[in-house]
Design an enzyme around this catalytic site. Structure first.
Site, short mmCIF file in Angstrom:
data_model
loop_
_atom_site.label_atom_id
_atom_site.label_comp_id
_atom_site.label_asym_id
_atom_site.label_seq_id
_atom_site.Cartn_x
_atom_site.Cartn_y
_atom_site.Cartn_z
N ALA A 166 37.08 38.40 34.91
CA ALA A 166 37.15 38.03 36.33
C ALA A 166 37.31 39.30 37.16
O ALA A 166 37.56 40.38 36.61
CB ALA A 166 38.32 37.09 36.56
N LYS A 167 37.16 39.18 38.44
CA LYS A 167 37.41 40.32 39.33
C LYS A 167 37.52 39.81 40.75
O LYS A 167 37.00 38.74 41.06
CB LYS A 167 36.26 41.34 39.25
#
Ligand code: NAD
Length: 419
Positions: free
Chosen positions: A103-104
């Site tokens: 994720a980011k």
């Protein structure tokens, strides 16, 4: 021409998919991010005016576990950058065999133009906007460019207030006083150092005799600079967004770090005054001959436009995605060894994982244990990547990607297709 990082990330996936003859259905699925959330964040500025900022949180894959990845504040943040960084996180956690996905997140903002109060309100409101997207079982953010342990403390506080229970496991990279892990702040740089030692050993060269050039002097660049300086390496050039400082005799990193830490404000290298230092434009950094080049700033820095100028033995990718696939080919032809980001800088997410499990268990380790486990896992992963690259006669990047993508593909196969 502007390079789209997500196109680059997909191209890297295509290259490895071909190499491992990846099932086309799985390949197709991995090209897409699983969930994408874009939010507008309204903030009352100190002067009473209202400003709207744009923020994103992306889950590329949660197949192997909760999403994991940093939150970045930068004027360059855009959805394609965040999607690419999320995909790279999926590969990184898989390569390390952590039970986590990729994720980011990020906010498009120039942090230097905000007061501390504005930054805090921005972080708190962003947290509320992404509240149902994150959580110890969903997605666990961490620091990235222009965010730090204080940012994580604000996120943890807002999340805990809304849930009604103190939840340290919602973020990693927190201050140790509220459930952070010892060693997390330096983990990415320390991990890079272990990997530098490992690759030099394979090449039969003595690390402490080498000259080093580093792009980026933030949380990653400054720590690896210090580690290398401490064993006697000569750091001959360092660049940040303002300038590149250069000295053929080597920069005194101890003095530079002391100067940088004198105030809480971000100090640009162009303001650093020393008689023996030359100042050159930061774009010149990739023309400087050295033994090890460490990009530790941002993505798409080494491109087909500048790769031919690079004159070094080893590139150690501290940043995520600093090298484009076109540039990779050029570097490979030149015989430069590139230690890829998903291996080289993975010490950060590894100690983040240690932090996460310490939080869940409410039992904290000492620094000796952290560094021992960090070194152990990184060196084992390095050996796996290195031996596969020898066996298959492929680059270290290809070997790392084969292991990482195969791990995710296997998880998809085992879980099967729903519905
Ligand atoms: P940071 O904000 O602490 O530092 C970034 C540094 O890079 C600053 O010195 C900045 O001036 C410089 N910089 C940015 N753009 C530049 C450019 N175009 N040219 C020259 N210098 C530039 O960020 P950080 O946490 O050190 O992260 C750096 C890189 O490492 C990012 O790619 C990040 O995703 C990656 N990374 C960070 C961690 C972590 O734990 N912080 C872990 C793994 C990977």
């Amino acid at each position: 021409m502007e390079i789209n990082p997500y196109e680059i990330a997909k191209k890297q996936l295509d290259i490895v998919a071909k190499e491992i003859q990846l099932d086309p259905n799985i390949h197709e699925r991995l090209k897409y991010c699983h969930r994408i959330l874009t939010v507008s964040i309204p903030i009352i500025m100190d002067d009473g005016s209202l400003r709207i900022f744009e923020g994103h949180r992306v889950h590329h894959s949660t197949i192997r576990g909760p999403g994991k990845g940093g939150i970045r504040y930068s004027p360059d943040v855009n959805i394609n950058e965040i999607k690419a960084l999320a995909m790279w996180m999926t590969w990184k956690t898989s390569l390390l065999k952590l039970p986590l996905g990729g994720a980011k997140g990020g906010i498009k903002v120039e942090t230097k133009s905000l007061s501390r109060g504005e930054l805090e309100r921005l972080t708190r409101r962003f947290t509320v906007e992404i509240l149902n997207f994150i959580g110890p079982e969903r997605d666990i953010p961490a620091p990235d460019m222009n965010t730090d342990s204080q940012t994580m403390a604000w996120i943890m506080d807002v999340y805990s207030m809304h849930r009604g229970v103190t939840t340290p496991g919602v973020v990693t990279g927190k201050p140790v006083e509220i459930g952070g892990s010892l060693g997390r702040t330096r983990a990415t740089g320390t991990g890079l150092f272990y990997i530098a030692e490992a690759i030099c050993k394979k090449c039969n060269i003595n690390l402490s005799d080498l000259t080093i050039v580093i792009q980026g002097f933030g949380k990653v660049g400054s720590v690896i600079a210090e580690e290398l300086y401490n064993i006697g390496c000569k750091i001959i050039a360092i660049a940040d967004t303002s300038i590149c400082i250069y000295s053929n005799d080597g920069i005194n990193i101890k003095e530079l770090i002391e100067w940088k830490n004198e105030t809480n404000d971000y100090r640009e290298l162009k303001k650093y005054q020393k008689d023996n230092l030359e100042k050159i434009p930061n774009t010149e950094i990739f023309k400087i001959k050295c033994d090890i080049l460490i990009p530790a700033a941002t993505e798409n820095q080494i491109t087909k436009e500048n790769a031919n100028n690079i004159d070094c033995k080893i590139i150690l990718e501290g940043a995520n995605g600093p090298t484009t696939p076109d540039a990779d080919e050029i570097l490979n032809k030149k015989g430069i060894i590139v230690v890829p980001d998903i291996l080289a800088n993975s010490g950060g997410v590894l100690v983040s994982y240690f932090e996460y499990i310490q939080d869940i268990n409410a039992y904290f380790w000492d620094l000796e244990r952290i560094n021992k486990e960090l070194k152990g896992v990184l060196l084992k992963t390095f050996e796996d990547v290195y031996s596969l690259s020898q066996e298959k006669k492929v680059t270290l990047r290809m070997a790392a990607y084969i292991l990482a993508v195969s791990g995710v593909a296997e998880a998809i196969k085992l879980r099967g297709h729903y519905p």
